[in-house]
Design an enzyme around this catalytic site. Structure first.
Site, PDB file in Angstrom:
ATOM      1  N   ASP A  46     -27.293 -12.046  20.977  1.00  0.00           N
ATOM      2  CA  ASP A  46     -27.503 -13.135  21.939  1.00  0.00           C
ATOM      3  C   ASP A  46     -28.982 -13.242  22.307  1.00  0.00           C
ATOM      4  O   ASP A  46     -29.356 -13.123  23.482  1.00  0.00           O
ATOM      5  CB  ASP A  46     -26.665 -12.872  23.193  1.00  0.00           C
ATOM      6  CG  ASP A  46     -26.597 -14.087  24.112  1.00  0.00           C
ATOM      7  OD1 ASP A  46     -26.821 -15.216  23.625  1.00  0.00           O
ATOM      8  OD2 ASP A  46     -26.329 -13.905  25.317  1.00  0.00           O
TER       9      ASP A  46
ATOM     10  N   LYS B 105     -28.048  -5.573  37.752  1.00  0.00           N
ATOM     11  CA  LYS B 105     -27.122  -6.650  37.377  1.00  0.00           C
ATOM     12  C   LYS B 105     -25.752  -6.365  37.992  1.00  0.00           C
ATOM     13  O   LYS B 105     -25.210  -5.267  37.833  1.00  0.00           O
ATOM     14  CB  LYS B 105     -27.013  -6.767  35.854  1.00  0.00           C
ATOM     15  CG  LYS B 105     -26.119  -7.929  35.421  1.00  0.00           C
ATOM     16  CD  LYS B 105     -26.404  -8.374  33.999  1.00  0.00           C
ATOM     17  CE  LYS B 105     -25.869  -7.420  32.969  1.00  0.00           C
ATOM     18  NZ  LYS B 105     -25.910  -7.999  31.606  1.00  0.00           N
TER      19      LYS B 105
ATOM     20  N   ILE C 164     -32.484 -13.008  41.126  1.00  0.00           N
ATOM     21  CA  ILE C 164     -33.603 -13.484  40.311  1.00  0.00           C
ATOM     22  C   ILE C 164     -33.092 -14.361  39.174  1.00  0.00           C
ATOM     23  O   ILE C 164     -33.752 -15.306  38.739  1.00  0.00           O
ATOM     24  CB  ILE C 164     -34.401 -12.291  39.738  1.00  0.00           C
ATOM     25  CG1 ILE C 164     -34.854 -11.368  40.868  1.00  0.00           C
ATOM     26  CG2 ILE C 164     -35.580 -12.771  38.919  1.00  0.00           C
ATOM     27  CD1 ILE C 164     -35.767 -12.021  41.874  1.00  0.00           C
ATOM     28  N   ALA C 165     -31.889 -14.047  38.663  1.00  0.00           N
ATOM     29  CA  ALA C 165     -31.304 -14.812  37.556  1.00  0.00           C
ATOM     30  C   ALA C 165     -29.791 -14.743  37.665  1.00  0.00           C
ATOM     31  O   ALA C 165     -29.235 -13.793  38.221  1.00  0.00           O
ATOM     32  CB  ALA C 165     -31.769 -14.249  36.214  1.00  0.00           C
ATOM     33  N   ALA C 166     -29.120 -15.779  37.142  1.00  0.00           N
ATOM     34  CA  ALA C 166     -27.660 -15.813  37.137  1.00  0.00           C
ATOM     35  C   ALA C 166     -27.183 -16.257  35.768  1.00  0.00           C
ATOM     36  O   ALA C 166     -27.827 -17.062  35.103  1.00  0.00           O
ATOM     37  CB  ALA C 166     -27.135 -16.770  38.211  1.00  0.00           C
ATOM     38  N   ALA C 167     -26.059 -15.691  35.334  1.00  0.00           N
ATOM     39  CA  ALA C 167     -25.483 -16.039  34.038  1.00  0.00           C
ATOM     40  C   ALA C 167     -23.981 -16.177  34.190  1.00  0.00           C
ATOM     41  O   ALA C 167     -23.447 -16.172  35.306  1.00  0.00           O
ATOM     42  CB  ALA C 167     -25.844 -14.992  32.992  1.00  0.00           C
ATOM     43  N   SER C 168     -23.290 -16.274  33.061  1.00  0.00           N
ATOM     44  CA  SER C 168     -21.858 -16.554  33.115  1.00  0.00           C
ATOM     45  C   SER C 168     -21.056 -15.409  33.710  1.00  0.00           C
ATOM     46  O   SER C 168     -20.050 -15.634  34.377  1.00  0.00           O
ATOM     47  CB  SER C 168     -21.344 -16.870  31.708  1.00  0.00           C
ATOM     48  OG  SER C 168     -21.677 -15.827  30.812  1.00  0.00           O
TER      49      SER C 168
END
Length: 710
Positions: free
Chosen positions: A381, A247, A224-228
């Site tokens: 953050d 996650k 659904i989402a991607a980050a570093s």
């Protein structure tokens, strides 16, 4: 007891008094307070001997059993949760921590691997450095700042997770980067491509020791989402049917970042040795940043961060923090409640839900102020992807990998800094940087004062509440960039938190001012916090040149009353105790003088009100219709007196109108005023009032009689 709901027991009479008493004691022993809910029996007092035995009521057998079942289930649930958390902690025992010595030992024996990565980094950053050098030679360094900032952001994205995190870290450092770079690097969110789903699912099974179909009934086929550092899937738990977010950490990321930090740290030594214009300790900054990134790699630690954050701040009905599912959490897998919501930067979608973006931003600001200045533990953050508007209008916080803490001394110093800014006391502002750990005690702040004055004299042409926070950050950033400041990591993260929230608000309303939205909290803290630092800051704000500034007190009360936690009783007692303290003689002298002036204003105001209420013939008989002249006061003096009297009345009305106020709340203050020092103070006030009124009367008696012409 805490919570909002209660289980009330149904009751029936019992025939035997001794049996009643025995069972009542048993019920009282079984009353249990459970975190998050109130479970309460409403047992009545034991009857007197003259009372009927049927007047006492206790639970029926069936309802009592239901009650104990609820209590037992809740206690068992808490116990199971603690055990699950303990098991998750056990799975994280081998989690890596940042150790520069171990990295040096590991990669010192792998020169070829180090060389390949170093060449890749040097080619990318070397080309960027060459561009800066040419800009400087051509005199285009300033004009090309935005272009180079965009270029640097793209380079960091290509270099991978470590440099994305480095860029994110630099975006919070106004002492290291010009404003153009801060803005561009702050966009380094969700900057990396996804990794294969097969790798993610394999990681889940390996980390949790269970097959995927034994944990979930369904899981999204793609992230659904991607980050570093990882990517997120949506799933449904098999055992409970709850929808969750899972996650999963990016494969091989630990090895990638440890090699990069080994190289970056080596570069830090070169910077410390050869770059004179860089005043901070580069190696120390790199080590601090690396420790934070390694903490983000431990998802069990992130889960504990979320739990702590929830306990501190989710007591508000407008703040939501998801629950953690510890049985499905490990170092590389984190499972928490799925939150349906809209990112705060999607204003149109928020408004279609019937929600107001500015209300949500205000919730974020108030929660951030509590984080930064009340408990000191804050979300470091808060970019739009980590802040969601739920359909119910709550603000949901996500992603607790990067957290920070504000030292207690700094919390009070920040509030004092705002007071000094309001007073334009730039010397005190400069001295605040010692308490904030921006400067070592041996640094002379006198050269900094003119820079602060030049900036704030222009910025403060309007009222402080009209200031844009970004304007202040940019201005202070320019000052920090020019002088030998060493900005602590927590302060840089504070700036980032507030500028992100203000940016979201300005997107919805270009006239929004985050400082105006913050005023109620600052006013409440100044008026109610007994901390000596804040008491001194309040006195600085209220007293100037020996005179009390009633307009400032009225403004503080007006603003403080907008904060839902404000209570006037908390504002009064610390001030009175400070006034009567052994070291309060100087303050007492000021208060006596001001109390005499206020009392005179009240008396004269009452006299004028009485004069105005008289019939006109009688008014003409009094001082020939000129009460101002009869008191030997010019019209300006009378106007000031009446204005002061009216302001005192308004202040009292503000105190009365605050939530929960009633005159009985003043009883502790009355008790304090009965102490010998307080009685002496009261006598001195009465003496001062008497002297002022006697002087007025004497002037009236010695005034020469009016002439016929007059």
């Amino acid at each position: 007891m805490v919570g909002a709901s209660a289980i009330t027991l149904n009751c029936v009479p019992l025939p035997n008094y001794d049996e009643q008493k025995r069972k009542l004691k048993k019920v009282r022993r079984r009353v249990v307070v459970i975190r998050g809910a109130l479970v309460e029996t409403k047992a009545r007092p034991l009857p007197s001997s003259s009372s009927s035995s049927s007047s006492l009521e206790l639970p029926t057998t069936s309802n009592s059993s239901n009650y104990y079942a609820v209590v037992k289930k809740s206690v068992r649930g808490r116990s199971d949760e603690r055990q699950a958390e303990t098991r998750a902690l056990a799975r994280a025992v081998g989690a890596s921590v940042y150790n520069p010595e171990l990295l040096a030992s590991k990669y010192g024996s792998q020169p070829l691997k180090v060389l390949r990565r170093a060449l890749g980094i040097l080619i990318s950053l070397g080309g960027f450095s060459l561009s800066l050098f040419l800009d400087q030679r051509r005199g285009q360094l300033d004009s090309n700042k935005r272009l180079r900032a965009v270029e640097l952001r793209k380079i960091f994205t290509r270099l991978g997770p470590t440099f994305v995190k480095v860029g994110q870290g630099l975006s919070t450092r106004p002492d290291l980067c010009p404003p153009e770079y801060l803005e561009e690097l702050s966009e380094l969110q969700d900057a990396l491509p996804t990794f294969p789903n097969a790798d993610a699912f394999s990681c889940i099974e390996k980390e949790l020791g269970m097959s995927l179909d034994s944990i979930f009934t369904v899981i999204s086929p793609s992230p659904i989402a991607a980050a570093s550092l990882g990517q997120v899937y949506k799933a449904r738990l098999k055992y409970s049917g709850r929808t969750v977010a899972v996650k999963v950490q990016r494969p091989g990321i630990e090895e990638a970042i440890e090699l990069d930090f080994y190289l970056v740290r080596s570069l830090g030594f070169l910077i410390n040795k050869y770059v004179d214009i860089f005043t901070s300790d580069a190696v120390a900054l790199i080590d601090e940043f690396a420790r934070r990134v390694y903490q983000e790699l431990n998802y069990v630690q992130e889960g504990q961060n979320a739990l702590r954050f929830k306990k501190l701040y989710a007591d508000r009905e407008d703040v939501l923090v998801p629950n953690i599912y510890w049985d499905y959490t490990s170092t590389k897998v984190l499972t928490m409640d799925w939150v349906d919501g809209i990112k705060l930067n999607e204003q149109a979608a928020i408004e279609r839900q019937g929600l107001n973006l500015l209300d949500l931003v205000n919730t974020g600001i108030q929660c951030s102020l509590r984080q930064l200045l009340e408990y000191g533990y804050f979300h470091a953050d808060p970019h739009p992807g980590n802040l969601l508007a739920t359909p119910e209008g709550k603000l949901a916080f996500l992603d607790f990998g990067m957290m920070s803490e504000t030292p207690e001394k700094a919390r009070f110093a920040i509030i004092g800094h705002v007071v000094h800014m309001v007073n334009r006391d730039y010397e005190a502002m400069a001295r605040d940087y010692y308490a904030l750990d921006f400067l070592s005690p041996d640094v002379d702040v006198s050269p900094i004062v003119p820079a602060l004055k030049n900036f704030f004299d222009d910025a403060l042409n309007s009222t402080v509440s009209e200031l844009n926070f970004k304007t202040i950050v940019d201005g202070l950033g320019a000052v920090l960039y020019q002088y030998p400041f060493d900005v602590p990591a927590y302060y840089a993260l504070i700036l980032r938190s507030l500028t992100v929230l203000e940016g979201l608000a300005l997107y919805a309303d270009p006239n929004f001012k985050v400082l105006a939205a913050s005023y109620p909290y600052f006013a409440k803290r100044l008026l109610t916090d007994p901390n000596p630092y804040l008491r001194d800051a309040l006195l600085e704000l209220l007293f100037k040149d020996g005179r009390f500034r009633w307009n400032r007190l009225e403004n503080l009360l007006v603003q403080g009353s907008k904060d839902r936690d404000f209570a006037s009783k908390e504002a009064l007692q610390p001030i009175v105790k400070l006034l009567l303290s052994p070291d309060g003689e100087e303050l007492r002298s000021l208060v006596i003088k001001e109390a005499s002036r206020v009392s005179e204003a009240v008396v004269i105001g009452a006299a004028f009100d009485g004069y105005k209420s008289l019939p006109e013939p009688m008014r003409n008989l009094i001082a020939n219709g000129n009460p101002v002249g009869s008191l030997r006061m010019n019209e300006n003096e009378v106007a000031d007196m009446l204005d002061l009297r009216d302001r005192i009345i308004r202040i009292w009305s503000l105190l009365q109108s605050s939530e929960g106020f009633n005159p009985a709340l003043l009883q502790p203050i009355v008790q304090v005023l009965q102490e010998p020092e307080a009685r002496n103070l009261g006598g001195r006030v009465v003496e001062g009032v008497t002297q002022r009124l006697a002087a007025r009367l004497l002037q009236q008696l010695l005034r020469p009689p009016p002439t016929a012409q007059s």
